[in-house]
Design an enzyme around this catalytic site. Sequence first.
Site, PDB file in Angstrom:
ATOM      1  N   GLU A  58      -4.965   8.740   9.766  1.00  0.00           N
ATOM      2  CA  GLU A  58      -3.235   8.513   9.967  1.00  0.00           C
ATOM      3  C   GLU A  58      -3.154   9.116  10.961  1.00  0.00           C
ATOM      4  O   GLU A  58      -2.180   8.675  11.777  1.00  0.00           O
ATOM      5  CB  GLU A  58      -2.888   8.261   8.118  1.00  0.00           C
ATOM      6  CG  GLU A  58      -3.260   7.767   7.732  1.00  0.00           C
ATOM      7  CD  GLU A  58      -2.062   7.823   6.442  1.00  0.00           C
ATOM      8  OE1 GLU A  58      -0.999   8.311   6.379  1.00  0.00           O
ATOM      9  OE2 GLU A  58      -2.136   6.728   5.753  1.00  0.00           O
ATOM     10  N   ASP A 112       0.788  -1.314  -0.334  1.00  0.00           N
ATOM     11  CA  ASP A 112      -0.093  -0.272  -0.192  1.00  0.00           C
ATOM     12  C   ASP A 112       1.133   0.939   0.166  1.00  0.00           C
ATOM     13  O   ASP A 112       1.761   1.577   0.188  1.00  0.00           O
ATOM     14  CB  ASP A 112      -1.097  -0.241   0.850  1.00  0.00           C
ATOM     15  CG  ASP A 112      -2.178   1.488   1.373  1.00  0.00           C
ATOM     16  OD1 ASP A 112      -2.513   1.373  -0.034  1.00  0.00           O
ATOM     17  OD2 ASP A 112      -2.574   1.792   2.251  1.00  0.00           O
ATOM     18  N   CYS A 153      -4.022  -1.272  -2.118  1.00  0.00           N
ATOM     19  CA  CYS A 153      -4.671  -0.035  -2.385  1.00  0.00           C
ATOM     20  C   CYS A 153      -5.896   0.559  -3.169  1.00  0.00           C
ATOM     21  O   CYS A 153      -5.266  -0.550  -4.383  1.00  0.00           O
ATOM     22  CB  CYS A 153      -2.613   0.357  -2.225  1.00  0.00           C
ATOM     23  SG  CYS A 153      -3.181   2.150  -3.198  1.00  0.00           S
TER      24      CYS A 153
END
Length: 279
Positions: free
Chosen positions: A163, A15, A78
């Site tokens: 994130e 990813d 991804c």
Amino acid sequence: MAQFPQQNGPIGVFDSGYGGLTILSEIRKHLPQYDYIYLGDNARTPYGTRSFDVVYEYTRQCVEKLFDLGCPLVILGCNTASAKALKSIQMTDLPLWNPDRRVLGVIRPTVEQIDSFTKTRHVGLFATVGTVQSESYPIEIHKLFPDIQISSVACPLWVPLVENGESASEGADFFVKKYVDQLLSQDSQIDTVILGCTHYPLLLPKIRQYLPAHINVISQGSIVAASLDDYLHRHADLEALLTRGGACHFFTTESEEKFKKSAAIFLSEDVDVQRIQLC
């Protein structure tokens, strides 16, 4: 271009950031017997706003590295890479590297399951800017189910929320509701929504909060894992090349400490990680 002889090795999962860890986690739950390598191109994330050419080049470099590490099979965990790079790698690069190695994505397995979820034949998609602009989901869905109508919303702020560990914060509510409202305003008949980015499952409680209760929400992890299991049953020669032992090694193009801290958001375990360079 490098050529890779066939050899036994682990399953590679790639990813551009950390979202692919949700795919890896589900695959390991479903297929714990195999060895795995995870590669995050965290130094160059995000891919979602980059051009097709750049995403292809970055993804090709990462797949090449995983092949170099011995993986006979690589999963692009991804959506942006699956949308912008997968076909080029399969058609252009694999025949030169080794036509017996395999690279698979996360879009096709998800698309194949849509028919079993929607009754109204109206489906929504939350994804990155790159995935939405690629139109990969509408294209692939219409190949199999031409009667299904797709409405898409790009959600550029969801990945940073996840994130940065803000997926459960009060501040996330505004941006989740904002994109949910945008989608529902496009089509009131939507009864199924695809989370077309592997980060988005971490926002699922809030997404669920703002979507009407009757709407199905599809997360990709379990679907991709089940699809991979089926794929390996149908490709015994490839399956025989996969090493077994349940080991999992992590690599990043960013700092090890940053990866460890961020990976803890996605995984229920501490990980050891090694930093590598791609070029």
